[in-house]
Design a protein around this motif. Structure first.
Motif, PDB file in Angstrom:
ATOM      1  N   CYS A 135       0.850  -1.190   0.000  1.00 13.20           N
ATOM      2  CA  CYS A 135       0.000   0.000   0.000  1.00 13.20           C
ATOM      3  C   CYS A 135       0.885   1.239   0.000  1.00 13.20           C
ATOM      4  O   CYS A 135       2.102   1.154   0.172  1.00 13.20           O
ATOM      5  N   THR A 136       0.252   2.386  -0.179  1.00 12.92           N
ATOM      6  CA  THR A 136       0.935   3.667  -0.093  1.00 12.92           C
ATOM      7  C   THR A 136       0.284   4.474   1.018  1.00 12.92           C
ATOM      8  O   THR A 136      -0.878   4.887   0.881  1.00 12.92           O
ATOM      9  N   PRO A 137       0.950   4.663   2.158  1.00 17.41           N
ATOM     10  CA  PRO A 137       0.351   5.449   3.247  1.00 17.41           C
ATOM     11  C   PRO A 137      -0.055   6.843   2.781  1.00 17.41           C
ATOM     12  O   PRO A 137       0.673   7.499   2.020  1.00 17.41           O
ATOM     13  N   VAL A 138      -1.228   7.283   3.228  1.00 20.85           N
ATOM     14  CA  VAL A 138      -1.802   8.549   2.776  1.00 20.85           C
ATOM     15  C   VAL A 138      -2.249   9.363   3.982  1.00 20.85           C
ATOM     16  O   VAL A 138      -2.924   8.837   4.878  1.00 20.85           O
ATOM     17  N   GLU A 139      -1.897  10.635   4.001  1.00 20.37           N
ATOM     18  CA  GLU A 139      -2.421  11.566   4.988  1.00 20.37           C
ATOM     19  C   GLU A 139      -3.637  12.262   4.376  1.00 20.37           C
ATOM     20  O   GLU A 139      -3.515  12.977   3.386  1.00 20.37           O
TER      21      GLU A 139
END
Length: 332
Positions: A135-139
Motif C-alpha cells: 500500500c501507499t500510506p496517505v495523509e
C-alpha cells in the motif's frame, strides 16, 4: 508483467499491478506490461497472442493471477507460457482451486501469496513465498473537510464501506448492524466492474432505504483521484466479507489510517493479531463494536495508529518492491 492494465479498468488486480510496477520502476527495474484483457470475450487465441507479445529478451515474466481474470482458460494460458522458455513468477491473488493452482505452480519458478492463510491453503508449498499486499500510506484532509466535499454534514459520524459490491462482500450484515447505531450514518462507496449498478446493488439500496431511512448514502464507483476524500470522511470502516483471501480495499483503508472492523476470516485475523484492525463474528457483535469505537475516542485513536504502523511496514516503495526484487534475483 502479465496483468490487467489501464486506468479505465475497474479492477483490484489492475490497481495492485500498477502500484507494484511503479514501485519496481523507482527501484530501477525495467517493467514491460503485457496487458491481459479484463472484460469482453476471452479465447485461447487471445491468450496465445498475449504470450507471443512477451519480449524474449526480458529476464523473467511475472503473472498477476486471479481465477476470474482467465475465464476458465487458466490451464491453456499457463501451458502456452511454459513454452516461452523464460523464468516465471506468479502472484496467486486467490487460492483453493487445486487444478488451476497446480497449473500456475507447475509453470512457475516461484509463486507469491499474500498471507499465511493462503500459504497453508496451497496443495504444494515448496515454491511458495509470502509477500504481503502493499500500500501507499496517505495523509487525508480533516474528516470535516472531506465530508463537506461529499455534501455530508460534518457533525455526523460516518461508518463506511469502500470497495467493489457483490454478494460475497456481506453488505447485508453491515446494513442490518447499522439499524441499532442511531448516532451515525452509513456511507457505501463502490460499484461493479463494468456497469453503473446491478440488480443485486439495486436490491441492497432498497433494503437500506427501508432499514436506514435518511441514514444511508450510496456514492457509486469511486475513481482513484477521489479515494482519499472518501476514506477521509469515514470515522470507522467496516469490511463484512463472507469470504476473502486478501482485500486491497481494506489494506488501502489501513493506509489512510482508518479504524477498521472486518469479518472474522483467517486473513483478517492475521492482521487483528498484529493490532491493525478488529474483527467481528455476528451482526450483534459488529453493532456493539461499531458503537464502542464511536464512543471511545482513545480506543479508536489507538486502532488508527496501529493501522498506520501496519501500512508503513508494507509500503510499496521501498519495502514490497525490495521483497520482489530479492525474489527475482533468487529465481535468476
Amino acid at each position: 508483467m502479465v496483468a490487467p492494465w489501464g486506468r479505465w479498468v475497474r479492477c483490484g488486480i489492475r490497481s495492485y499491478s500498477e502500484s507494484l510496477a511503479k514501485a519496481l520502476a523507482l527501484k530501477g527495474v525495467d517493467v514491460y506490461v503485457a496487458r491481459l484483457p479484463r472484460f469482453g470475450i476471452l479465447a485461447e487465441g487471445v491468450l496465445q497472442n498475449l504470450v507471443d507479445s512477451i519480449p524474449r529478451d526480458v529476464d523473467l515474466v511475472h503473472v498477476q493471477y486471479e481465477y476470474g481474470l482467465f475465464k476458465n482458460l487458466d490451464v491453456p494460458f499457463f501451458r502456452a507460457l511454459s513454452k516461452v522458455g523464460l523464468p516465471v513468477v506468479t502472484t496467486l491473488h486467490s487460492v483453493g482451486d487445486w487444478e488451476k493452482d497446480e497449473a500456475a505452480i507447475s509453470t512457475s519458478s516461484k509463486v507469491i501469496v499474500h498471507n499465511r492463510f493462503c500459504y497453508r491453503r496451497l496443495n504444494r508449498r515448496e515454491k511458495a513465498v509470502i509477500i504481503p499486499h502493499g500500500c501507499t500510506p496517505v495523509e487525508t484532509d480533516p474528516p470535516e473537510e472531506c465530508k463537506r466535499r461529499l455534501g455530508i454534514d460534518p457533525r455526523i459520524p460516518i461508518v463506511g464501506y469502500l470497495g467493489f459490491i457483490s454478494r460475497y462482500k456481506g453488505l447485508e450484515t453491515l446494513i442490518e448492524a447499522m439499524r441499532g447505531v442511531k448516532e451515525a450514518a452509513l456511507l457505501i462507496a463502490g460499484g461493479y466492474h463494468v456497469e453503473p449498478g446491478t440488480r443485486y446493488i439495486d436490491r441492497l439500496k432498497e433494503v437500506s432505504l427501508k432499514l436506514l431511512p435518511g441514514r444511508c448514502l450510496w456514492l457509486g464507483y469511486v475513481p482513484d483521484e477521489r479515494l482519499s476524500t472518501v476514506y477521509g470522511s469515514f470515522t470507522i470502516e467496516v469490511y463484512p466479507s463472507r469470504l476473502c483471501t486478501e482485500s486491497g480495499a481494506l489494506i488501502t483503508a489501513l493506509a489512510h489510517g482508518k479504524a477498521v472492523i472486518a469479518s472474522d476470516l483467517p486473513p483478517m485475523r492475521e492482521k487483528a493479531k498484529m493490532g491493525a484492525l478488529m474483527t467481528f463474528r455476528s451482526v450483534s457483535d459488529l453493532r456493539g463494536k461499531i458503537r464502542k469505537l464511536l464512543s471511545d475516542d482513545a480506543l479508536r485513536s489507538r486502532l488508527e495508529e496501529a493501522a498506520r504502523r501496519y501500512a508503513e511496514s508494507v509500503k510499496w516503495y521501498p519495502n514490497i518492491a525490495e521483497k520482489h526484487i530479492a525474489l527475482y534475483r533468487e529465481v535468476l
